[in-house]
Design an enzyme around this catalytic site. Structure first.
Site, PDB file in Angstrom:
ATOM      1  N   CYS A  60       0.830  -1.205   0.000  1.00 55.80           N
ATOM      2  CA  CYS A  60       0.000   0.000   0.000  1.00 55.80           C
ATOM      3  C   CYS A  60       0.871   1.264   0.000  1.00 55.80           C
ATOM      4  O   CYS A  60       2.088   1.195   0.060  1.00 55.80           O
ATOM      5  CB  CYS A  60      -0.901  -0.001   1.224  1.00 55.80           C
ATOM      6  SG  CYS A  60       0.022   0.232   2.752  1.00 55.80           S
ATOM      7  N   ALA A  63       3.338   1.628   2.788  1.00 58.42           N
ATOM      8  CA  ALA A  63       4.574   0.866   2.538  1.00 58.42           C
ATOM      9  C   ALA A  63       5.505   1.647   1.609  1.00 58.42           C
ATOM     10  O   ALA A  63       6.723   1.628   1.771  1.00 58.42           O
ATOM     11  CB  ALA A  63       4.239  -0.497   1.943  1.00 58.42           C
ATOM     12  N   ARG A  94      12.796  -4.233   5.961  1.00 62.90           N
ATOM     13  CA  ARG A  94      13.505  -3.839   4.746  1.00 62.90           C
ATOM     14  C   ARG A  94      14.948  -3.570   5.126  1.00 62.90           C
ATOM     15  O   ARG A  94      15.212  -2.870   6.109  1.00 62.90           O
ATOM     16  CB  ARG A  94      12.863  -2.588   4.150  1.00 62.90           C
ATOM     17  CG  ARG A  94      12.767  -2.646   2.645  1.00 62.90           C
ATOM     18  CD  ARG A  94      11.878  -1.546   2.139  1.00 62.90           C
ATOM     19  NE  ARG A  94      12.602  -0.602   1.299  1.00 62.90           N
ATOM     20  CZ  ARG A  94      12.924  -0.833   0.044  1.00 62.90           C
ATOM     21  NH1 ARG A  94      12.601  -1.955  -0.537  1.00 62.90           N
ATOM     22  NH2 ARG A  94      13.584   0.076  -0.656  1.00 62.90           N
ATOM     23  N   HIS A 193       5.156   6.555  -2.766  1.00 62.95           N
ATOM     24  CA  HIS A 193       6.418   7.193  -3.177  1.00 62.95           C
ATOM     25  C   HIS A 193       6.160   8.640  -3.557  1.00 62.95           C
ATOM     26  O   HIS A 193       6.881   9.557  -3.149  1.00 62.95           O
ATOM     27  CB  HIS A 193       7.029   6.500  -4.409  1.00 62.95           C
ATOM     28  CG  HIS A 193       7.281   5.038  -4.240  1.00 62.95           C
ATOM     29  ND1 HIS A 193       7.166   4.156  -5.290  1.00 62.95           N
ATOM     30  CD2 HIS A 193       7.644   4.307  -3.163  1.00 62.95           C
ATOM     31  CE1 HIS A 193       7.457   2.935  -4.854  1.00 62.95           C
ATOM     32  NE2 HIS A 193       7.742   3.002  -3.576  1.00 62.95           N
TER      33      HIS A 193
HETATM   34  S1  SF4 Z   1      -0.604  -1.700   5.901  1.00 65.68           S
HETATM   35 FE1  SF4 Z   1      -1.679  -0.186   7.191  1.00 65.68          FE
HETATM   36  S2  SF4 Z   1      -1.782   1.658   5.936  1.00 65.68           S
HETATM   37 FE2  SF4 Z   1      -1.351  -0.056   4.534  1.00 65.68          FE
HETATM   38  S3  SF4 Z   1      -3.364  -0.760   3.808  1.00 65.68           S
HETATM   39 FE3  SF4 Z   1      -2.833  -2.008   5.610  1.00 65.68          FE
HETATM   40  S4  SF4 Z   1      -3.799  -0.912   7.325  1.00 65.68           S
HETATM   41 FE4  SF4 Z   1      -3.715   0.537   5.616  1.00 65.68          FE
END
Ligand code: SF4
Length: 478
Positions: A60, A63, A94, A193
């Site tokens: 997402c 990330a 990472r 990004h």
């Molecule tokens: S990792 Fe966190 S910010 Fe990303 S989609 Fe899942 S809940 Fe949402």
């Protein structure tokens, strides 16, 4: 051996045939067969929503921002703002290495989170965030700033993190950067990004000054190298030997203090185009700083890149650069002489994020290997334009390749190596196919630069020629 285009087309058709009509139509637009002179986006459409329920490998926007762009900046505290999960799962996973005393100059070993509870969803989390920033400033007074990385709920409950950032920044006389990287935004890591780049533009760029006495005509910044397993250090070794002066590296082993003075450099050298083209373009528009892409995977691409970079500078740098090539060529030849006979003709399938599926092709080719599939999680059309030229005709190009398609392609292509991520690793190993992680370098690396190529070659050989593959099938079933 050349790849048979017709066979590849039949394989793609066959893999897609499992879908009902609607998803088939969708996925068909994202998988194609390479032809060097074709337009990249004609082969694979990209940067579109994933189909529900097909096990996309994507992450997402959080990330993309916290995990990739901001996470490696070591002298700031990244606060994962929201419930505990996102920060916890991305904690230390990472491998963007960084120097510096933990808790004093380097805050990467920690996980900072506002750990949302139900009451924060009901009443809002702004007060909690303000309190957290004050508390952290007290505990870690040497931090050079805070980055508030929004998780999903923040934008949904209407919190005003910008106002909190403004207030805490004034109260504590420090930098507080609000980042709207909630995971529901965009379709993948990619928008994260972009959002992170824009936050750097709005809160950091141009806020520092390089002492005039320290400036040289050879000052450069490396952008888009995250120092996975020490990549940026291996790259800097080469660039420094060329005679250039690296005053900032983003964001692997990087600092916000370097970011503040990056507008003073003469050139930007961009490794990961996908994640940092936005800010590179901004530097060009606002400060007139030219940027060029380079590729430090494998001796062929390194040599090309050294010459491309050197051509921007004077004869002194060009001569130095030739000496660097001359110095390392025998070493690289020795690596090739040792490993190429063990790897020649081996077929590789790649699925990674937004750069490596095309960037690492040359390094495999230096070892006599052939990339038969290059798939991205979150590339855009401009990445596919660059990809077609790097691959042989007939190689399969795929966008947002899901687990079913990946496995089915592997059944048909019978690769000697799959190069992808942790979610894929154990699936392919159980299928008896050698696997290397191409995000984390499988806890090895660096793979960039001359030093990196030797490690890369050794790792590919270890994976492919491991005796363990002979024992996947029990003897009574052979
Ligand atoms: S990792 Fe966190 S910010 Fe990303 S989609 Fe899942 S809940 Fe949402």
């Amino acid at each position: 051996m050349a790849i048979n285009i017709k066979e590849s087309e039949e394989i793609v058709e066959d893999v897609l045939n499992i879908y009902p009509e609607k998803p088939r139509k969708n996925r068909q637009e994202h998988i194609g067969v390479n032809k060097k002179d074709a337009c990249g986006s004609c082969i694979a459409k990209s940067n579109l929503k994933s189909l529900p329920g097909v096990m996309t490998p994507r992450g997402c926007a959080y990330a993309g921002s916290k995990g990739v762009v901001w996470g490696p900046v070591k002298d700031v505290i990244n606060i994962s703002h929201g419930p505990i999960g996102c920060g916890h799962y991305s904690w230390g996973t990472r491998r963007n290495l960084a120097n510096g005393v933990p808790g004093v100059e380097n805050f990467m070993p920690f996980q900072f989170t506002t750990d949302f509870r139900e009451r924060d969803i009901v009443f809002g989390g702004d007060k909690k965030l303000e309190q957290a920033i004050h508390e952290l400033k007290g505990l870690f007074p040497t931090t050079k700033g805070f980055v508030v990385e929004s998780e999903c709920p923040i934008g949904l409950i209407g919190d005003d993190i910008e106002a909190v950032a403004k207030k805490t920044s004034a109260d504590l006389n420090t930098t507080v950067i609000p980042v709207r990287c909630e995971g529901f935004r965009g379709v993948s890591q990619s928008l994260g990004h972009h959002i992170a780049n824009d936050s750097i533009r709005d809160y950091v760029v141009g806020t520092g000054k390089l002492d005039d006495s320290q400036k040289t005509k050879y000052d450069v910044a490396i952008l888009g190298d995250y120092n996975i397993g020490g990549d940026v250090w291996a790259s800097m070794k080469v660039i420094t030997e060329m005679g250039l002066n690296v005053i900032a590296h983003w964001s692997g082993d990087g600092s916000i203090e370097e970011m503040r003075i990056t507008h003073e450099v003469n050139y930007i050298l961009l490794h990961c185009y996908r994640s940092m083209n936005y800010i590179s373009n901004y530097y060009n528009e606002k400060y007139g700083i030219p940027w060029i892409e380079y590729n430090f995977f494998g001796p062929t691409k390194i040599k090309e890149s050294i010459r491309k970079i050197a051509a921007l500078f004077d004869e002194h740098i060009q001569e130095q650069s030739e000496k660097v090539i001359e110095k390392y060529e025998p070493k690289m030849q020795a690596v090739i002489d040792k490993y190429r006979p063990r790897l020649e003709g081996k077929k590789v399938m790649i699925l990674v994020g937004g750069l490596r599926p095309r960037h690492i092709v040359g390094a495999y080719e230096d070892l006599g290997m052939q990339v038969v599939t290059a798939a991205y999680e979150f590339a855009h059309s401009d990445d596919y334009e660059r990809t077609t030229k790097e691959l042989e005709d007939g190689a399969i190009v795929a966008d947002d390749l899901n687990e079913h398609e990946f496995i089915e392609l592997a059944h048909r292509l019978k690769p000697d190596l799959v190069a992808s991520g942790i979610k894929e690793k154990y699936v392919f190993q159980k299928m008896g196919i050698p696997f290397r992680q191409m995000h984390s370098w499988d806890y090895s690396g660096p793979y960039h630069g001359y030093d990196g190529f030797e490690i890369f070659a050794k790792d590919m050989d270890l994976a492919i020629n491991s005796p363990s593959w002979k024992f996947v099938k029990p003897t009574w079933k052979k």
